[in-house]
Design an enzyme around this catalytic site. Structure first.
Site, mmCIF file in Angstrom:
data_model
loop_
_atom_site.group_PDB
_atom_site.id
_atom_site.type_symbol
_atom_site.label_atom_id
_atom_site.label_comp_id
_atom_site.label_asym_id
_atom_site.label_seq_id
_atom_site.Cartn_x
_atom_site.Cartn_y
_atom_site.Cartn_z
ATOM 1 C CB CYS A 121 52.424 38.157 38.930
ATOM 2 S SG CYS A 121 53.538 38.016 37.523
ATOM 3 C CG HIS A 128 33.037 37.277 43.949
ATOM 4 N ND1 HIS A 128 32.308 38.534 43.550
ATOM 5 C CD2 HIS A 128 33.953 36.709 43.229
ATOM 6 C CE1 HIS A 128 33.359 38.790 42.445
ATOM 7 N NE2 HIS A 128 34.439 38.006 42.192
ATOM 8 C CB SER A 152 48.900 40.823 42.000
ATOM 9 O OG SER A 152 50.148 40.492 41.684
#
Length: 255
Positions: free
Chosen positions: A131, A108, A103
Site C-alpha cells: 500500500c 505457501h 502490506s
C-alpha cells in the site's frame, strides 16, 4: 515510474501480486515420489523461504516489521512477512511506531503426488501486497529464478485511489499494459505466455508455460541414458500433458 507524483496526503493505492509456480518431476515409484517430496521439503523449508521473501522486501525497498514461519507435517511450509513502506520510527517516549501500510508478503508450498501417477508436482503460492508507492512487479524475475518454474500464473491488481494536490483521483500511479512488461526478455523467451487483462479495472493476468523439456532435468534420481528411447518419449509426453493440464486448468486429456 517516471517523475514522482505529488499527492495530497498518503498514497493508499493497494497493489497485490499473486504468484503461483509449479514444478513438475518424474519419479518412477511411490518410494521415489516420497523421496522427491522429502527433497523438496528440505530444499524449500521455511528458513530458505524466509530468506527469499526478505530479499523480495529489500528489492521493493520495504521495511520488514515481523516474520512468522512454519514447517508442516507431513510436508509444506509457510512464511509471512509484515512490511512497511517506511522505516520504523522512535517516538519521544522511546516507543517504536510504524505505519503498517496494509502490506505483507506470504509464501505457501504444496508438494504433491499420487501413487498411481509417476509424476509429482511442487506448487508455490506467493502473495506480495503493498500500500503506497512501492510495487511488487520489480521482483518477478527474481521470484521466477528462485524456483524451478515450469508453469507460472500471475495476477496483479491495483485497488482504491489516491489524490493529487488539486484533488484529482488517481486510480493507478504507474504505466502497465501487461505483467510481461516487467519480465526480462531472456526469461520470456523460455515460455509460451498468454494474457487476460481488464484495463478499466486495473486487473492483469498472465500465464506462462515452459517451452522446452530437457528430460534429464525432470528425472528424480534417474539418469536419462538408463532409459530406452521409447520410455524417454513416453515420460516426456506424460510431463508435457501434466504441464498443459495445470496451465489450462482442465483435464484436457481425459477420455
Amino acid at each position: 515510474m517516471g517523475q514522482k507524483m505529488k499527492i495530497f496526503g498518503f498514497n493508499n493505492l493497494a497493489k497485490s501480486l499473486n504468484f503461483n509456480i509449479y514444478d513438475v518431476c518424474y519419479a518412477k515409484s511411490e518410494r521415489a515420489q516420497k523421496d522427491y517430496i522429502a527433497y523438496i521439503d528440505e530444499q524449500y523449508n521455511s528458513e530458505r523461504l524466509t530468506k527469499i521473501l526478505i530479499n523480495v522486501a529489500e528489492m521493493i525497498e520495504a521495511t520488514v516489521l515481523s516474520v512468522s514461519k512454519q514447517d508442516y507435517e507431513p510436508q509444506g511450509a509457510s512464511v509471512t512477512l509484515l512490511i512497511s513502506e517506511k522505516p520504523m520510527m522512535r517516538a519521544e517516549d522511546g516507543t517504536v511506531v510504524a505505519h503498517l501500510d496494509k502490506s505483507h508478503v506470504t509464501v505457501h508450498t504444496y508438494p504433491e503426488y499420487h501413487p498411481d501417477n509417476s509424476i509429482a508436482t511442487f506448487r508455490v503460492d506467493i502473495d506480495v501486497c503493498t500500500c503506497g508507492e512501492i510495487t511488487p512487479l520489480s521482483t518477478l524475475d527474481y521470484l521466477i529464478g528462485s524456483f524451478d518454474s515450469d508453469i507460472i500464473t500471475m495476477d496483479y491488481k491495483v485497488r482504491g485511489f489516491t489524490r493529487t494536490l488539486d484533488g484529482e483521483k488517481i486510480f493507478i500511479d504507474h504505466d502497465i499494459t501487461s505483467i510481461q512488461d516487467y519480465i526480462d526478455d531472456a526469461t520470456l523467451k523460455k515460455y509460451d505466455a498468454i494474457d487476460i487483462n481488464i484495463y478499466q479495472a486495473n486487473i492483469f493476468h498472465t500465464k506462462m508455460l515452459i517451452k522446452e523439456i530437457d528430460l534429464q532435468n525432470y528425472l528424480f534420481n534417474t539418469d536419462v541414458y538408463e532409459l530406452p528411447p521409447k520410455s524417454r518419449l513416453q515420460i516426456t509426453e506424460g510431463l508435457r500433458r501434466e504441464m498443459i493440464e495445470i496451465f489450462s486448468g482442465t483435464n484436457v486429456f481425459d477420455k
